[in-house]
Design an enzyme around this catalytic site. Structure first.
Site, PDB file in Angstrom:
ATOM      1  N   GLU A  21      87.326   5.847  71.519  1.00 35.39           N
ATOM      2  CA  GLU A  21      86.555   4.595  71.450  1.00 35.39           C
ATOM      3  C   GLU A  21      86.744   3.847  72.758  1.00 35.39           C
ATOM      4  OE1 GLU A  21      84.370   2.907  69.326  1.00 35.39           O
ATOM      5  OE2 GLU A  21      84.417   1.477  70.985  1.00 35.39           O
TER       6      GLU A  21
ATOM      7  N   GLY B 139      84.172  -0.820  65.549  1.00 36.97           N
ATOM      8  CA  GLY B 139      82.747  -0.902  65.879  1.00 36.97           C
ATOM      9  C   GLY B 139      82.251  -2.318  66.087  1.00 36.97           C
TER      10      GLY B 139
ATOM     11  N   LYS C  74      79.878 -12.888  58.913  1.00 32.14           N
ATOM     12  CA  LYS C  74      80.054 -13.349  57.531  1.00 32.14           C
ATOM     13  C   LYS C  74      80.979 -14.559  57.480  1.00 32.14           C
ATOM     14  CE  LYS C  74      77.286 -11.391  57.168  1.00 32.14           C
ATOM     15  NZ  LYS C  74      76.890 -10.254  57.975  1.00 32.14           N
TER      16      LYS C  74
ATOM     17  N   GLY D 264      62.353 -12.406  66.271  1.00 34.37           N
ATOM     18  CA  GLY D 264      62.571 -11.348  65.287  1.00 34.37           C
ATOM     19  C   GLY D 264      63.182 -11.896  64.012  1.00 34.37           C
ATOM     20  N   ALA D 265      62.453 -11.746  62.903  1.00 35.85           N
ATOM     21  CA  ALA D 265      62.923 -12.268  61.612  1.00 35.85           C
ATOM     22  C   ALA D 265      63.394 -11.148  60.701  1.00 35.85           C
ATOM     23  CB  ALA D 265      61.814 -13.086  60.940  1.00 35.85           C
TER      24      ALA D 265
ATOM     25  N   GLY E 261      65.670  -5.487  66.711  1.00 34.00           N
ATOM     26  CA  GLY E 261      66.075  -4.166  66.243  1.00 34.00           C
ATOM     27  C   GLY E 261      67.011  -3.438  67.182  1.00 34.00           C
ATOM     28  N   PHE E 262      67.443  -2.279  66.719  1.00 31.89           N
ATOM     29  CA  PHE E 262      68.409  -1.449  67.445  1.00 31.89           C
ATOM     30  C   PHE E 262      67.765  -0.112  67.824  1.00 31.89           C
ATOM     31  CE2 PHE E 262      72.407  -3.220  65.049  1.00 31.89           C
ATOM     32  CZ  PHE E 262      72.256  -4.416  65.709  1.00 31.89           C
TER      33      PHE E 262
ATOM     34  N   ASP F 250      74.218   4.834  63.035  1.00 32.45           N
ATOM     35  CA  ASP F 250      72.998   4.346  63.686  1.00 32.45           C
ATOM     36  C   ASP F 250      72.376   5.377  64.632  1.00 32.45           C
ATOM     37  OD1 ASP F 250      73.743   2.015  62.434  1.00 32.45           O
ATOM     38  OD2 ASP F 250      73.611   0.746  64.214  1.00 32.45           O
TER      39      ASP F 250
ATOM     40  N   HIS G 127      79.862 -13.750  30.249  1.00 25.10           N
ATOM     41  CA  HIS G 127      79.167 -15.033  30.293  1.00 25.10           C
ATOM     42  C   HIS G 127      80.152 -16.131  30.645  1.00 25.10           C
ATOM     43  CE1 HIS G 127      76.357 -18.200  29.256  1.00 25.10           C
ATOM     44  NE2 HIS G 127      77.325 -18.775  28.567  1.00 25.10           N
TER      45      HIS G 127
HETATM   46  P1  NAD Z   1      65.228  -5.290  62.400  1.00 21.80           P
HETATM   47  O1  NAD Z   1      64.570  -4.106  62.982  1.00 21.80           O
HETATM   48  O2  NAD Z   1      65.737  -5.226  61.031  1.00 21.80           O
HETATM   49  O3  NAD Z   1      64.262  -6.558  62.487  1.00 21.80           O
HETATM   50  C1  NAD Z   1      63.628  -6.895  63.695  1.00 21.80           C
HETATM   51  C2  NAD Z   1      62.502  -7.874  63.430  1.00 21.80           C
HETATM   52  O4  NAD Z   1      61.920  -8.181  64.675  1.00 21.80           O
HETATM   53  C3  NAD Z   1      61.409  -7.293  62.539  1.00 21.80           C
HETATM   54  O5  NAD Z   1      61.077  -8.237  61.557  1.00 21.80           O
HETATM   55  C4  NAD Z   1      60.267  -7.069  63.525  1.00 21.80           C
HETATM   56  O6  NAD Z   1      58.993  -7.194  62.930  1.00 21.80           O
HETATM   57  C5  NAD Z   1      60.519  -8.183  64.531  1.00 21.80           C
HETATM   58  N1  NAD Z   1      59.904  -7.945  65.834  1.00 21.80           N
HETATM   59  C6  NAD Z   1      59.752  -6.759  66.476  1.00 21.80           C
HETATM   60  N2  NAD Z   1      59.117  -6.956  67.644  1.00 21.80           N
HETATM   61  C7  NAD Z   1      58.874  -8.289  67.749  1.00 21.80           C
HETATM   62  C8  NAD Z   1      58.242  -9.118  68.724  1.00 21.80           C
HETATM   63  N3  NAD Z   1      57.718  -8.589  69.820  1.00 21.80           N
HETATM   64  N4  NAD Z   1      58.170 -10.448  68.501  1.00 21.80           N
HETATM   65  C9  NAD Z   1      58.695 -10.978  67.363  1.00 21.80           C
HETATM   66  N5  NAD Z   1      59.279 -10.239  66.413  1.00 21.80           N
HETATM   67  C10 NAD Z   1      59.382  -8.915  66.597  1.00 21.80           C
HETATM   68  O7  NAD Z   1      66.384  -5.660  63.457  1.00 21.80           O
HETATM   69  P2  NAD Z   1      67.630  -6.649  63.484  1.00 21.80           P
HETATM   70  O8  NAD Z   1      67.499  -7.786  62.554  1.00 21.80           O
HETATM   71  O9  NAD Z   1      67.811  -6.903  64.945  1.00 21.80           O
HETATM   72  O10 NAD Z   1      68.788  -5.704  62.982  1.00 21.80           O
HETATM   73  C11 NAD Z   1      69.095  -4.518  63.680  1.00 21.80           C
HETATM   74  C12 NAD Z   1      69.628  -3.484  62.744  1.00 21.80           C
HETATM   75  O11 NAD Z   1      70.863  -3.885  62.206  1.00 21.80           O
HETATM   76  C13 NAD Z   1      68.692  -3.216  61.600  1.00 21.80           C
HETATM   77  O12 NAD Z   1      68.667  -1.858  61.351  1.00 21.80           O
HETATM   78  C14 NAD Z   1      69.330  -3.972  60.466  1.00 21.80           C
HETATM   79  O13 NAD Z   1      69.061  -3.391  59.213  1.00 21.80           O
HETATM   80  C15 NAD Z   1      70.804  -3.897  60.810  1.00 21.80           C
HETATM   81  N6  NAD Z   1      71.516  -5.083  60.354  1.00 21.80           N
HETATM   82  C16 NAD Z   1      71.570  -5.366  59.054  1.00 21.80           C
HETATM   83  C17 NAD Z   1      72.226  -6.476  58.618  1.00 21.80           C
HETATM   84  C18 NAD Z   1      72.306  -6.735  57.173  1.00 21.80           C
HETATM   85  O14 NAD Z   1      71.896  -5.899  56.403  1.00 21.80           O
HETATM   86  N7  NAD Z   1      72.809  -7.874  56.756  1.00 21.80           N
HETATM   87  C19 NAD Z   1      72.776  -7.367  59.505  1.00 21.80           C
HETATM   88  C20 NAD Z   1      72.690  -7.060  60.819  1.00 21.80           C
HETATM   89  C21 NAD Z   1      72.040  -5.924  61.236  1.00 21.80           C
END
Ligand code: NAD
Length: 471
Positions: free
Chosen positions: A39, A45, A56, A185-186, A275-276, A316, A450
């Site tokens: 690592e 990680g 959290k 990104g939401a 996203g990742f 991942d 309950h």
């Molecule tokens: P994600 O891929 O889940 O969400 C990315 C969001 O960005 C999507 O809603 C997408 O539509 C939006 N997006 C993409 N391009 C865009 C643009 N040009 N303009 C505006 N919005 C855009 O990615 P994340 O939230 O970055 O998470 C990354 C990874 O890590 C995911 O696989 C996720 O599941 C994982 N993760 C999960 C958790 C959890 O489950 N609590 C927490 C952190 C991360």
């Protein structure tokens, strides 16, 4: 090779000590294999260091901040109090460091050799480790390798990272929250941080490309979360096409297309959470025969074997479902396959639990209602609101619902979608029932204590059977 460099053979080498890698190492060691793990930065990680765990902690503080500010009167607390973000930061780092120590303890306990440095494959049977200065510290010959290198954040054209424009790591490590924040990104990361920042007084704007937030979730989850986030004062803009995000020194400027117009918003900070992407470079993958897909993910079979059968990949980097618990489950399976010839497989990732730790939480598994209607001839849907649950009233959090979807033919669960207090804790009963194909007619007889939030599951089971009791 320097004089100090080690040169040895192991049964299994694991590259990457995230939740997938370190768990795989433990399982392989438990099954009698000699194991080395490499690592370079984050023992435990991203998850333990700058992801799941510290966030959290921040979210728990955000929840308390909401309680003492917005809900003080209802709980008889002195009004006008604010929570100090520096306490949230300090405790999140403390918790993270404690968990990381726990990983080292587990490696030692299981007799796993730890190497801190960058691993690089030389060929299909050899890997080297170099330290941060580039000095060789080990040459390892292996029978099996498990690649668990994780992922890197994606960015967008036009987005220039700088002090005011960053990904999530800088936000996790920030000692204070910006007065204003734009989240691009939401998805889960964007929504979780929007909740943290808004709870500590930031003016938050979320820009999402799709026409709804949390677009991977069921429509009704997205709709309920919008209501909850608006109550936190968060501005949400959907169908926003981000064109640029630039650090202008005093502020950051984001420009985005909305319908026919171009809009802009300035803020103290911009967090990109779109996203990742799998991490497939920087560790000599090209020196092996391991195949990579068009999406630049390592291709694996249902037992996590790559195209080189004695090399496995998990987490991942496989782009199956980028969640820590999925990586762990893959790690256990890969170890059991290589060490004890397990015949188990992992194929349908849709039935894995998923959770967003926002305020309130969203949790789900299986198919959304839209997917279920498209794939199944006949489905049954039941929805029970937390406003009809006594425990939700006791804790003072009655927003949200439990929505379950069953295949009408087999009367088994194929999807579950929840918004509400701690709903991530309600997932295991649902995934167990779905995977074991327990019929609705049996599930309704599983008595729930309950008062608990979990009674909402029992109500929804009754709903699927056509006779909800308390709603
Ligand atoms: P994600 O891929 O889940 O969400 C990315 C969001 O960005 C999507 O809603 C997408 O539509 C939006 N997006 C993409 N391009 C865009 C643009 N040009 N303009 C505006 N919005 C855009 O990615 P994340 O939230 O970055 O998470 C990354 C990874 O890590 C995911 O696989 C996720 O599941 C994982 N993760 C999960 C958790 C959890 O489950 N609590 C927490 C952190 C991360």
């Amino acid at each position: 090779m320097t004089d100090a460099a080690e040169n040895f053979h192991v049964d299994v080498v694991v590259l990457g000590a995230g939740p997938g890698g370190y768990v795989a190492a433990i399982r392989a060691a438990q099954l009698g294999k000699s194991v080395a793990i490499i690592e370079r930065e984050y023992w435990g990680g991203v998850c333990l260091n700058v992801g799941c765990i510290p966030t959290k902690v921040l979210l728990r503080h955000a929840d308390v901040a909401q309680l003492v500010s917005r809900h003080a009167a209802a709980f008889g607390l002195a009004e006008g109090q604010t929570a100090d973000f520096s306490a949230a930061h300090a405790r999140s780092r403390q918790v993270s460091e404690g968990r990381v120590k726990g990983v080292h303890y587990l490696m030692k306990k299981n007799g796993i050799r730890e190497f801190e440095g960058s691993g690089e494959f030389v060929d299909d049977h050899n890997i080297t480790v170099t330290d941060a200065q580039g000095a060789l510290i080990a040459s390892i010959e292996f029978d099996h390798a498990i690649i668990a290198t994780g992922s890197v954040i994606r960015s967008l054209p036009g987005v220039e990272f700088g002090a005011r424009v960053t990904g999530y790591i800088e936000m996790v490590l920030a000692q204070e929250m910006p007065a204003s924040l734009v989240v691009i990104g939401a998805g889960p990361i964007g929504i979780e941080f929007a909740c943290v920042a808004a709870s500590f007084g930031s003016r938050v704007t979320v820009l999402e490309y799709q026409d709804r937030i949390l677009p991977a979730e069921d429509d009704e989850v997205s709709a309920d979360m919008v209501k909850a986030l608006k109550k936190l004062g968060i501005t949400i803009v959907t169908s926003a096409r981000v064109e640029s995000a630039v650090d202008q020194g005093a502020q950051a400027l984001v420009t985005y297309g909305l319908g026919e117009t171009t809009e802009s918003v300035t803020a103290d900070h911009v967090m990109v959470a779109v996203g990742f992407a799998p991490q497939v470079t920087g560790f000599g993958l090209g020196n092996t025969g391991v195949a990579v897909s068009e999406r630049a993910a390592i291709v694996v079979d249902e037992q996590l074997r790559t195209s080189v059968p004695h090399i496995f990949a998990i987490g991942d980097v496989t782009a199956k479902l980028a969640l820590a618990h999925v990586a762990e489950a893959q790690g256990v399976l890969a170890a059991e396959v290589l060490a004890s010839n397990s015949s188990r497989v992992m194929s349908d990732y849709r039935f894995m639990p998923r959770a967003v730790y926002s305020l309130p939480q969203a949790a789900s598994f299986g198919l959304t209602e839209g997917q279920a209607r498209a794939e199944y001839a006949d489905i049954t849907v039941a929805k029970f609101p937390f406003v009809a649950n006594g425990k939700a009233h006791a804790v003072g959090e009655t927003a949200g619902f439990v929505k379950l979807i069953a295949d009408a033919a087999t009367r088994t669960l194929i999807g579950g979608h929840m918004v509400g207090p701690d709903v991530s804790e309600l997932l295991p009963e649902l995934t167990l029932a779905a995977v074991q194909k327990i019929a609705i007619d049996d599930l309704i007889h599983n008595v729930h204590a309950h008062p608990t939030l979990s009674e909402s599951l029992q109500e929804a089971f009754h709903g699927l059977a056509g006779h909800m009791i308390n709603f």
